[in-house]
Write a protein that holds these residues in place. Structure first.
Motif, PDB file in Angstrom:
ATOM      1  N   GLU A  20      -6.845  -1.438   4.938  1.00 33.19           N
ATOM      2  CA  GLU A  20      -6.771  -2.089   3.622  1.00 33.19           C
ATOM      3  C   GLU A  20      -5.587  -3.013   3.294  1.00 33.19           C
ATOM      4  O   GLU A  20      -5.956  -3.890   2.742  1.00 33.19           O
ATOM      5  CB  GLU A  20      -6.257  -0.729   2.582  1.00 33.19           C
ATOM      6  CG  GLU A  20      -7.101   0.483   2.550  1.00 33.19           C
ATOM      7  CD  GLU A  20      -6.520   1.600   1.786  1.00 33.19           C
ATOM      8  OE1 GLU A  20      -5.472   1.286   1.178  1.00 33.19           O
ATOM      9  OE2 GLU A  20      -6.983   2.620   1.708  1.00 33.19           O
ATOM     10  N   THR A  59       6.967  13.850   0.332  1.00 29.77           N
ATOM     11  CA  THR A  59       5.795  13.827   1.032  1.00 29.77           C
ATOM     12  C   THR A  59       6.117  14.131   2.504  1.00 29.77           C
ATOM     13  O   THR A  59       5.420  14.551   3.144  1.00 29.77           O
ATOM     14  CB  THR A  59       5.205  12.325   0.838  1.00 29.77           C
ATOM     15  OG1 THR A  59       4.845  11.987  -0.513  1.00 29.77           O
ATOM     16  CG2 THR A  59       4.033  12.116   1.767  1.00 29.77           C
ATOM     17  N   LYS A 110       1.201   4.053   6.521  1.00 27.39           N
ATOM     18  CA  LYS A 110       0.309   3.730   5.179  1.00 27.39           C
ATOM     19  C   LYS A 110       1.565   3.590   4.065  1.00 27.39           C
ATOM     20  O   LYS A 110       1.046   2.605   3.222  1.00 27.39           O
ATOM     21  CB  LYS A 110      -0.411   5.336   4.725  1.00 27.39           C
ATOM     22  CG  LYS A 110      -1.508   5.649   5.775  1.00 27.39           C
ATOM     23  CD  LYS A 110      -2.509   6.583   4.940  1.00 27.39           C
ATOM     24  CE  LYS A 110      -3.249   5.985   3.970  1.00 27.39           C
ATOM     25  NZ  LYS A 110      -4.557   6.701   3.688  1.00 27.39           N
ATOM     26  N   ARG A 111       2.524   4.092   3.947  1.00 26.49           N
ATOM     27  CA  ARG A 111       3.686   3.757   3.109  1.00 26.49           C
ATOM     28  C   ARG A 111       3.961   2.100   3.267  1.00 26.49           C
ATOM     29  O   ARG A 111       4.015   1.693   2.266  1.00 26.49           O
ATOM     30  CB  ARG A 111       4.767   4.540   3.171  1.00 26.49           C
ATOM     31  CG  ARG A 111       5.998   4.190   2.318  1.00 26.49           C
ATOM     32  CD  ARG A 111       5.862   4.420   0.873  1.00 26.49           C
ATOM     33  NE  ARG A 111       6.976   4.407   0.052  1.00 26.49           N
ATOM     34  CZ  ARG A 111       6.804   3.996  -1.141  1.00 26.49           C
ATOM     35  NH1 ARG A 111       5.775   4.494  -1.968  1.00 26.49           N
ATOM     36  NH2 ARG A 111       8.100   4.128  -1.976  1.00 26.49           N
ATOM     37  N   GLN A 115      -0.477   1.596   1.169  1.00 27.84           N
ATOM     38  CA  GLN A 115      -1.610   2.303   0.962  1.00 27.84           C
ATOM     39  C   GLN A 115      -1.423   3.588   0.278  1.00 27.84           C
ATOM     40  O   GLN A 115      -0.258   4.017   0.411  1.00 27.84           O
ATOM     41  CB  GLN A 115      -2.350   2.447   2.420  1.00 27.84           C
ATOM     42  CG  GLN A 115      -2.787   1.247   2.965  1.00 27.84           C
ATOM     43  CD  GLN A 115      -3.179   1.626   4.363  1.00 27.84           C
ATOM     44  OE1 GLN A 115      -3.719   2.743   4.443  1.00 27.84           O
ATOM     45  NE2 GLN A 115      -3.370   0.765   5.204  1.00 27.84           N
ATOM     46  N   GLN A 116      -2.380   4.106  -0.404  1.00 22.29           N
ATOM     47  CA  GLN A 116      -2.187   5.416  -1.082  1.00 22.29           C
ATOM     48  C   GLN A 116      -2.009   6.373  -0.073  1.00 22.29           C
ATOM     49  O   GLN A 116      -2.951   6.529   0.848  1.00 22.29           O
ATOM     50  CB  GLN A 116      -3.138   5.643  -2.284  1.00 22.29           C
ATOM     51  CG  GLN A 116      -3.228   6.938  -3.067  1.00 22.29           C
ATOM     52  CD  GLN A 116      -1.984   6.793  -4.017  1.00 22.29           C
ATOM     53  OE1 GLN A 116      -1.794   5.577  -4.447  1.00 22.29           O
ATOM     54  NE2 GLN A 116      -1.373   7.984  -4.338  1.00 22.29           N
ATOM     55  N   ASN A 118      -2.582  10.659   0.986  1.00 21.72           N
ATOM     56  CA  ASN A 118      -2.946  11.895   0.591  1.00 21.72           C
ATOM     57  C   ASN A 118      -2.354  12.723   1.718  1.00 21.72           C
ATOM     58  O   ASN A 118      -2.983  12.659   2.948  1.00 21.72           O
ATOM     59  CB  ASN A 118      -4.603  11.841   0.562  1.00 21.72           C
ATOM     60  CG  ASN A 118      -5.266  13.298   0.466  1.00 21.72           C
ATOM     61  OD1 ASN A 118      -4.703  14.385   1.030  1.00 21.72           O
ATOM     62  ND2 ASN A 118      -6.102  13.064  -0.573  1.00 21.72           N
ATOM     63  N   ASP A 122      -4.047  12.705   5.351  1.00 27.22           N
ATOM     64  CA  ASP A 122      -3.330  11.730   6.181  1.00 27.22           C
ATOM     65  C   ASP A 122      -2.705  12.450   7.306  1.00 27.22           C
ATOM     66  O   ASP A 122      -2.841  12.067   8.650  1.00 27.22           O
ATOM     67  CB  ASP A 122      -2.773  11.026   5.639  1.00 27.22           C
ATOM     68  CG  ASP A 122      -3.173   9.921   4.649  1.00 27.22           C
ATOM     69  OD1 ASP A 122      -4.390   9.606   4.740  1.00 27.22           O
ATOM     70  OD2 ASP A 122      -2.737   9.633   3.369  1.00 27.22           O
TER      71      ASP A 122
END
Length: 238
Positions: A20, A59, A110-111, A115-116, A118, A122
């Motif tokens: 992404e 998270t 991802k952070r 990126q979003q 999940n 993830d």
């Protein structure tokens, strides 16, 4: 079978973690990262990581808590087993739990890449390559332990040198455990003392934050993972 002349570190053409926000041509291959070299400031790395902590504390903390509970329950079960088998079983359980903790790497990448996240999908996205991760975890643990037993210094060197092994495996699906270990060792050796210093500082932060019933880990554990992720970005992302 690998074709002759093929780059042994070459990742597949697709990667669910980094497609992404790491555009084609913006991410270095492992060979490029080894040849390119890098430098960093410990304070800058921690500062950049801290800026990413807000919004992902829970998270990171929820799976950390889950792993802690699993470890506690297994410890209780092992207490009912004969002493002779507790040691070996406990060793392999710790290897498996440490390998499972590689899921935090996905969250951190991802952070940092905007990126979003999940959490469930993830964190468990490592399962298709879990055998490679667990083999790498086993090998790095054994080699580091041997280094510690023979002469302390080689063990410390390997413990630091292998710190990016699972990061490389996750970000380069298809790579072998040994290739990732060697890639991490070659890269970290270039700035070993700086990385060692980063690990010491982060370790002290984690230890101090864990004193009041581990409450501080809600902030410092994400900081730790995001700091290593920031170092990874410095090395691999243009």
């Amino acid at each position: 079978m690998q074709d002759q002349g093929q780059n042994p570190y070459q990742p597949p053409s697709t990667n669910s973690i980094n497609t992404e926000s790491v555009q084609l041509g913006k991410k270095r291959t492992i060979e490029e990262a080894i040849a390119n070299g890098y430098d960093f400031s410990i304070s800058d790395v921690i500062s950049k990581a801290w800026a990413q902590v807000n919004g992902v504390k829970l998270t990171f903390f929820l799976p950390l808590l889950a792993i802690g509970i699993i470890s506690f329950i297994i410890g209780l079960i092992l207490g009912f087993l004969p002493p002779k088998v507790i040691g070996p079983i406990n060793f392999f359980v710790n290897i498996a739990l440490n390998a499972l903790a590689a899921g935090f790497i996905v969250l951190a990448l991802k952070r940092l890449r905007g990126q979003q996240i999940n959490l469930k999908e993830d964190f468990l996205s490592i399962l298709p390559i879990f055998s490679v991760i667990i083999l790498a975890t086993l090998l790095t643990t054994l080699l580091t332990a041997v280094g510690m037993l023979l002469i302390l210094i080689p063990g410390i060197y390997l413990a630091v040198a292998y710190c990016l092994t699972n990061w490389i495996i996750i970000d380069n699906p298809g790579i072998s455990a040994w290739q990732a270990m060697e890639a991490s060792r070659k890269i970290i050796t270039q700035r070993w003392f700086s990385v060692f210093g980063l690990m010491i500082v982060l370790g002290i932060i984690l230890m101090i934050s864990a004193i009041p019933f581990g409450i501080g880990l809600i902030w410092t554990f994400p900081l730790f993972m995001l700091s290593i992720g920031t170092l990874y970005q410095i090395i691999f992302e243009v």
